[in-house]
Write a protein that holds these residues in place. Structure first.
Motif, PDB file in Angstrom:
ATOM      1  N   GLU B  14       6.410  16.843  23.941  1.00  0.00           N
ATOM      2  CA  GLU B  14       6.472  16.358  25.319  1.00  0.00           C
ATOM      3  C   GLU B  14       6.476  14.844  25.366  1.00  0.00           C
ATOM      4  O   GLU B  14       7.008  14.225  26.270  1.00  0.00           O
ATOM      5  CB  GLU B  14       5.274  16.900  26.121  1.00  0.00           C
ATOM      6  N   GLU B  23      13.072  20.410  28.965  1.00  0.00           N
ATOM      7  CA  GLU B  23      12.942  21.785  29.462  1.00  0.00           C
ATOM      8  C   GLU B  23      13.654  22.775  28.551  1.00  0.00           C
ATOM      9  O   GLU B  23      13.065  23.748  28.079  1.00  0.00           O
ATOM     10  CB  GLU B  23      13.500  21.880  30.887  1.00  0.00           C
ATOM     11  N   GLU B  24      14.920  22.501  28.271  1.00  0.00           N
ATOM     12  CA  GLU B  24      15.689  23.453  27.462  1.00  0.00           C
ATOM     13  C   GLU B  24      15.166  23.530  26.029  1.00  0.00           C
ATOM     14  O   GLU B  24      15.065  24.603  25.433  1.00  0.00           O
ATOM     15  CB  GLU B  24      17.175  23.057  27.464  1.00  0.00           C
ATOM     16  N   VAL B  25      14.796  22.358  25.488  1.00  0.00           N
ATOM     17  CA  VAL B  25      14.320  22.333  24.103  1.00  0.00           C
ATOM     18  C   VAL B  25      13.033  23.118  23.972  1.00  0.00           C
ATOM     19  O   VAL B  25      12.897  24.000  23.126  1.00  0.00           O
ATOM     20  CB  VAL B  25      14.127  20.870  23.644  1.00  0.00           C
ATOM     21  N   GLN B  26      12.092  22.803  24.878  1.00  0.00           N
ATOM     22  CA  GLN B  26      10.814  23.480  24.774  1.00  0.00           C
ATOM     23  C   GLN B  26      10.951  24.989  25.035  1.00  0.00           C
ATOM     24  O   GLN B  26      10.306  25.801  24.390  1.00  0.00           O
ATOM     25  CB  GLN B  26       9.836  22.857  25.770  1.00  0.00           C
ATOM     26  N   GLY B  27      11.841  25.309  25.975  1.00  0.00           N
ATOM     27  CA  GLY B  27      12.098  26.721  26.260  1.00  0.00           C
ATOM     28  C   GLY B  27      12.574  27.450  25.011  1.00  0.00           C
ATOM     29  O   GLY B  27      12.080  28.525  24.654  1.00  0.00           O
ATOM     30  N   ASP B  28      13.538  26.833  24.319  1.00  0.00           N
ATOM     31  CA  ASP B  28      14.055  27.446  23.100  1.00  0.00           C
ATOM     32  C   ASP B  28      12.969  27.590  22.056  1.00  0.00           C
ATOM     33  O   ASP B  28      12.881  28.623  21.374  1.00  0.00           O
ATOM     34  CB  ASP B  28      15.192  26.573  22.539  1.00  0.00           C
ATOM     35  N   LEU B  29      12.133  26.551  21.933  1.00  0.00           N
ATOM     36  CA  LEU B  29      11.062  26.592  20.939  1.00  0.00           C
ATOM     37  C   LEU B  29      10.083  27.717  21.263  1.00  0.00           C
ATOM     38  O   LEU B  29       9.630  28.435  20.371  1.00  0.00           O
ATOM     39  CB  LEU B  29      10.323  25.245  20.895  1.00  0.00           C
ATOM     40  N   TYR B  30       9.771  27.902  22.517  1.00  0.00           N
ATOM     41  CA  TYR B  30       8.851  28.964  22.930  1.00  0.00           C
ATOM     42  C   TYR B  30       9.439  30.335  22.607  1.00  0.00           C
ATOM     43  O   TYR B  30       8.773  31.215  22.093  1.00  0.00           O
ATOM     44  CB  TYR B  30       8.556  28.855  24.439  1.00  0.00           C
ATOM     45  N   ASN B  52       9.888  23.147  13.610  1.00  0.00           N
ATOM     46  CA  ASN B  52      10.956  22.994  14.599  1.00  0.00           C
ATOM     47  C   ASN B  52      10.758  21.761  15.479  1.00  0.00           C
ATOM     48  O   ASN B  52      11.701  21.042  15.798  1.00  0.00           O
ATOM     49  CB  ASN B  52      11.053  24.223  15.487  1.00  0.00           C
ATOM     50  N   GLY B  55      11.595  18.817  13.673  1.00  0.00           N
ATOM     51  CA  GLY B  55      13.044  18.758  13.491  1.00  0.00           C
ATOM     52  C   GLY B  55      13.741  18.019  14.624  1.00  0.00           C
ATOM     53  O   GLY B  55      14.843  17.500  14.455  1.00  0.00           O
ATOM     54  N   PHE B  56      13.060  17.974  15.779  1.00  0.00           N
ATOM     55  CA  PHE B  56      13.689  17.280  16.921  1.00  0.00           C
ATOM     56  C   PHE B  56      13.512  15.763  16.897  1.00  0.00           C
ATOM     57  O   PHE B  56      13.934  15.077  17.812  1.00  0.00           O
ATOM     58  CB  PHE B  56      13.166  17.841  18.250  1.00  0.00           C
ATOM     59  N   ARG B  58      15.056  13.400  16.208  1.00  0.00           N
ATOM     60  CA  ARG B  58      16.414  12.925  15.950  1.00  0.00           C
ATOM     61  C   ARG B  58      16.803  11.982  17.070  1.00  0.00           C
ATOM     62  O   ARG B  58      16.294  12.088  18.179  1.00  0.00           O
ATOM     63  CB  ARG B  58      17.402  14.097  15.969  1.00  0.00           C
ATOM     64  N   PHE B  60      19.228  11.858  19.126  1.00  0.00           N
ATOM     65  CA  PHE B  60      19.725  12.376  20.410  1.00  0.00           C
ATOM     66  C   PHE B  60      18.588  12.820  21.317  1.00  0.00           C
ATOM     67  O   PHE B  60      18.652  12.709  22.529  1.00  0.00           O
ATOM     68  CB  PHE B  60      20.723  13.523  20.189  1.00  0.00           C
TER      69      PHE B  60
END
Lengths: 112, 879
Positions: B14, B23-30, B52, B55-56, B58, B60
């Motif tokens: 966060e 939102e999308e990243v954390q959603g995917d991680l969850y 994971n 891994g972010f 990065r 971008f």
């Protein structure tokens, strides 16, 4: 012919988005990649590739539904744009052209 | 409960992930986590989650999205240009208002600037001397019977030697000195000047900046140091070094050096010694102590205090501690019966600002005026700022619509504040330019009022920084209230038309007006009192006839030789009433003595008397008035042992019987009191008169007075008087001064204060009236409709005028109530400074109050009558 700059991984991600059609988002793409190609990639690598492809205009995105397992967070759903589609077609056409130009006995046989 | 991902990892992502991706990243991680928990274990899922998340890390994901609608910074040139443009439009749309604002602010700033320059000039007066921190003058504090202390700059001759031998290590240099007012003569040129006899090291102590010659030239007892102006006056462009100058027509001196003029000359008031910086030349002390017999006689006397002594302290010596050490240096050599005194080291840094002594310490003087004028300067500036605030808020109803619309189209409050501040900054800067022009114009007038030679320090960066800072502070001070007040308005209320300024909205405005007028009225009262005090002292009976009296110098040298002869010659010219000699002029008291004795005197007291020798003709020359007994007269051979007293002396002696005919002993000799004269004012006209003892003598003549016949043209008389004296001293210059002019100089200080006070008062009133004028015009404008309706219903112009004016009159009355006690307190204290002072009569306050009221009414009436005369058809037509 105008060249399309697509890395190999980008190409595969782009194709996977097309495969998943309406349900292409980060985790789904990662899973599909794993299933189809056997490559175990990290979520972040997929996100980075998606991000890059969107910047290049080959993908468009919109926010989708939220689910409980995502902690109530929405997905970002990707769809291939016309430009993306064109790029995929170009690559495929170029490969086909190359394949067609290979004389039958030029490649060593790999099948029985 | 279902397992949740590690909180720390969540926090981490966060924190670092760009908000638009989170939102999308954390959603995917969850989603992945939930799957891992099911398929693997919680621990494994946690580990995966961490991997994971990391891994972010990065580019971008870290990169923040650029804002699509950036807020323009208030320093953005576009915004600045806009602020300035709007401010400029507002100024030009309301010309009268802008004029009042800019004019008032400019006047206030110009005053503050002038006062600042004046204060700077006074505070840095003696700083041009390199050693100013270590230089001091030895002063004598005489302690009277009643413990009263009187400090003056005269010391006895042996004090320098004593300081050198006993405390030599504490001082770098010590120099005796004495003032010399002689003219310098080269050929037929005579230039009057002020000089000092000083010891060799004196020029080095005071770090004279030598243009030519040697700073140590005075080691040669026949040399003289002169300043550049004197050199120019005497020799023009010729080389002055080595040239001969005749001083006092007695001795010749060779020019040993030329020094740069001291930067700050002070006006000479005739009450005390001039400032050291007034000296034009220096003569060698070595020569001085050989010239006159009485000086030689006094070389070892601890009682004859006729000289000055300057010291330069060693580098690490503190002046106050040193004073403690040396204070008994004189009393070690004399008895208490000869008078109790202590020595005091008067540091140079206090010479200029602290010249008044109380209880042996320098406590007051110019510093009081520095404070007074600082306060006045701040207040005058404040008055101008108050105008600005008042006019801005008074117009608030007009500008409320503008604020409403600006808010409606999206202005934030901060932007509105900046908008209003930029208006005030623009006004302040325009005012600043106007005020600099004003200062340039007013500086000559101000210099003549303040007897100064102040220049605008164009090239000083400090000055520009101060001016700039000063302007900014003023604009913030003046602009803050309107900026905060106007920007607070509620857009909906304003635009709906339901906006009403509250009942108390004008209260701060009224408070500010009252502040302005309290200050102005206090200044008016102060000015009136200063002038009343000066007039009071000027009207004081001086008990002699000063018109037509001149003191003659130069040609009077050696007068005792030819006194009777020249007097007869003068009387024979027919233009002269009388001529006399005395030890001092009537405008200057030079000697005080103790040691008088009489029948019935309390033997424990040691009263001091002013002391003067004079020829028998003195009283008749100046026209003093006898109260009892007779004057000195040449008809009596016994007048060399006769004594005349003044009324103050009679009072001090306190004899019960009539004093005429009684005997008073002095220095072992009996004197018979032959007469009593009315007190004549010799010293400051503000002081009570010193008890005086007058004796006759033909030898102690320091000043020659000639009374010109009334009705005789002065020029013609002077020619004849000069001729009469030149007969006996053909080669000496004929110098003369008019007694009434000398007497008038005693008022110079107070006159100056009076003039400056008038100057500031007029400014303060002007600024206050400007503000009032503006306020009145806005009030009248806001009530146009009301006035129209009232007129239609039959109100008269008079009633409308009183309706519009009475609010302001009430404010002035309140201000008067505030100003009176304050002025009463401060002016009462000021007057106490003078022994001879006027009182604070009730009429001063009445006149000031009525004056302020009249000025207010005049200012306000212009607007209110204008409003009352408007045809109601015009004011009511548009609705």
């Amino acid at each position: 012919m105008k060249r399309t700059y697509l890395g190999e991984f980008e190409e595969i991600v782009l194709l996977t988005v097309a495969v998943l059609n309406d349900a292409a988002y980060g985790v789904a793409i990662t899973d599909e990649l794993d299933r189809q190609t056997g490559r175990s990639v990290s979520i972040s690598a997929v996100h980075a590739a998606l991000h890059r492809l969107e910047e290049k205009g080959m993908l468009s995105s919109h926010m989708g539904d939220a689910t409980a397992e995502r902690g109530g967070r929405r997905k970002r759903l990707f769809t291939v744009t016309a430009l993306g589609s064109r790029a995929l077609h170009d690559i495929r056409a170029m490969r086909d052209q190359l394949w067609n130009s290979i004389s039958p006995n030029a490649l060593p046989a790999i099948s029985i | 409960m279902a397992p949740t991902p590690p909180r720390l990892a969540d926090r981490l992502i966060e924190w670092f992930c760009a908000p638009h991706l989170l939102e999308e990243v954390q959603g995917d991680l969850y989603e992945r986590y939930v799957r891992d928990v099911v398929q693997q274990s919680v621990a494994q899922a946690n580990r995966n989650y961490w991997r994971n998340v990391l891994g972010f890390l990065r580019p971008f994901a870290l990169k923040r999205q650029a804002n699509e609608h950036p807020k323009p910074s208030f320093l953005n040139p576009v915004m600045l240009r806009n602020y300035l443009k709007i401010a400029f439009r507002n100024l030009t749309r309301q010309k009268v208002y802008s004029f009042i604002n800019i004019g008032g602010l400019a006047a206030g700033m110009a005053t503050a600037m002038l006062i600042g320059l004046w204060i700077w000039d006074e505070v840095t007066y003696d700083l041009s001397f390199t050693n100013h921190k270590q230089l001091a003058q030895v002063m004598t504090t005489s302690i009277g019977d009643d413990g009263a202390m009187n400090t003056d700059p005269r010391v006895c001759q042996p004090i320098a030697g004593e300081l050198r031998s006993k405390y030599g290590s504490d001082f770098k240099n010590i120099s005796m000195s004495r003032w010399n007012g002689s003219a310098l003569v080269v050929g037929d040129k005579t230039i009057s000047g002020i000089g000092l006899w000083v010891e060799d090291k004196f020029p080095a102590m005071f770090s004279l900046s030598m243009l030519k010659g040697n700073i140590n030239a005075l080691t040669d007892p026949s040399s003289i140091l002169i300043d550049a102006t004197m050199a120019q006056a005497l020799f023009g462009d010729a080389e002055p070094l080595g040239k001969i100058i005749r001083v006092d027509n007695n001795d010749n001196y060779k020019v040993g050096g030329v020094f740069r003029d001291f930067p700050n000359k002070s006006p000479i008031t005739g009450n005390t010694f001039p400032s050291l910086q007034n000296a034009n030349y220096f003569l060698p002390w070595k020569k001085y102590i050989t010239t006159e017999q009485w000086v030689k006689d006094a070389a070892t006397s601890w009682n004859n205090r006729s000289w000055q002594c300057y010291v330069q302290l060693a580098d690490n010596v503190d002046v106050d501690k040193e004073t403690e050490k040396i204070k008994n240096v004189v009393m070690a050599h004399k008895t208490k019966a000869e008078g109790v005194e202590s020595a005091y080291l008067y540091p140079m840094d206090k010479w200029h600002l602290y010249s008044e002594f109380k209880n042996g310490k320098p406590v007051g003087g110019l510093i009081q005026f520095v404070w007074l004028f600082s306060i006045i300067g701040v207040f005058v500036l404040l008055l101008a700022c108050i105008n600005f605030m008042n006019l801005s808020t008074a117009r608030s109803e007009k500008r409320a619509k503008e604020v409403g619309i600006r808010k409606a189209v999206g202005s934030l409050r901060g932007q509105l504040i900046r908008q209003f501040l930029s208006e005030s900054i623009l006004v302040a800067f325009v005012s600043c330019i106007v005020s600099i022009i004003l200062v340039i114009v007013l500086l000559p007038l101000f210099n003549s009022l303040a007897a100064k030679n102040i220049q605008l320090p164009w090239s000083s960066p400090t000055f520009w920084l101060c001016t700039l800072g000063f302007t900014l502070i003023t604009s913030l001070l003046a602009g803050s209230y309107p900026a905060l007040y106007l920007s607070k308005f509620d857009a909906i209320n304003v635009l709906k038309g339901t906006f009403r300024v509250g009942k108390y909205a004008s209260l701060p405005r009224k408070v500010l007006v009252v502040t302005q007028f309290s200050f102005s009225i206090a200044l008016i009262i102060g000015t009136v009192v200063v002038f009343k005090q000066i007039q009071f002292a000027k009207n004081r009976p001086i008990n002699y006839k000063k018109e037509g009296l001149i003191t003659v110098g130069g040609v009077t040298q050696g007068l005792p030789r030819f006194y009777d002869a020249v007097r007869n010659d003068l009387l024979a010219t027919g233009v002269v009433d009388n001529m006399s000699g005395a030890s001092d002029a009537t405008t200057n008291l030079g000697a005080w003595r103790t040691g008088f004795n009489w029948e019935g005197k309390n033997p424990n007291t040691l009263p001091s008397f002013g002391f003067m020798y004079m020829t028998e003709d003195f009283g008749k020359t100046i026209g003093w008035q006898l109260k009892a007994g007779r004057d000195f007269s040449r008809d009596f051979g016994t007048d060399s042992s006769a004594m005349v007293l003044n009324e103050a002396a009679v009072k001090q002696i306190g004899m019960k019987k009539a004093i005429v005919g009684e005997t008073i002993q002095y220095e072992g000799k009996n004197y018979r009191v032959i007469g009593v004269v009315k007190d004549i004012i010799q010293e400051s006209p503000y002081k009570s008169v010193t008890p005086m003892v007058y004796l006759t003598s033909r030898t102690w003549i320091g000043s020659v007075t000639v009374a010109i016949k009334t009705g005789v043209p002065i020029k013609e008389a002077l020619v004849k008087i000069e001729k009469a004296f030149k007969k006996y001293n053909p080669y000496l210059p004929f110098n003369y001064t008019f007694i009434d002019e000398e007497y008038a100089k005693k008022f110079a200080d107070e006159d100056r204060i009076g003039k400056l006070a008038t100057f500031f008062t007029i400014l303060a009133i002007f600024i206050s009236c400007l503000g009032l004028f503006g306020l009145a015009s806005f009030v009248a404008e806001a009530r146009t409709k009301e006035i129209g309706v009232r007129k239609v219903l039959g109100a008269s112009v008079t009633s409308l005028w009183s309706l519009l004016s009475k609010d302001f009159v009430l404010l002035v009355v309140i201000s008067f109530g505030i100003a009176t006690p304050i002025a009463y307190y401060f002016l009462g204290n000021w007057l106490q400074k003078y022994q001879y002072h006027t009182d604070l009569s009730w009429w001063i306050f009445a006149v000031s109050g009525v004056g302020a009221l009249v000025i207010t009414l005049l200012t306000v009436s212009f607007q209110s009558i204008k409003a009352a005369l408007v045809n109601p058809v015009k004011s009511l037509r548009s609705e």
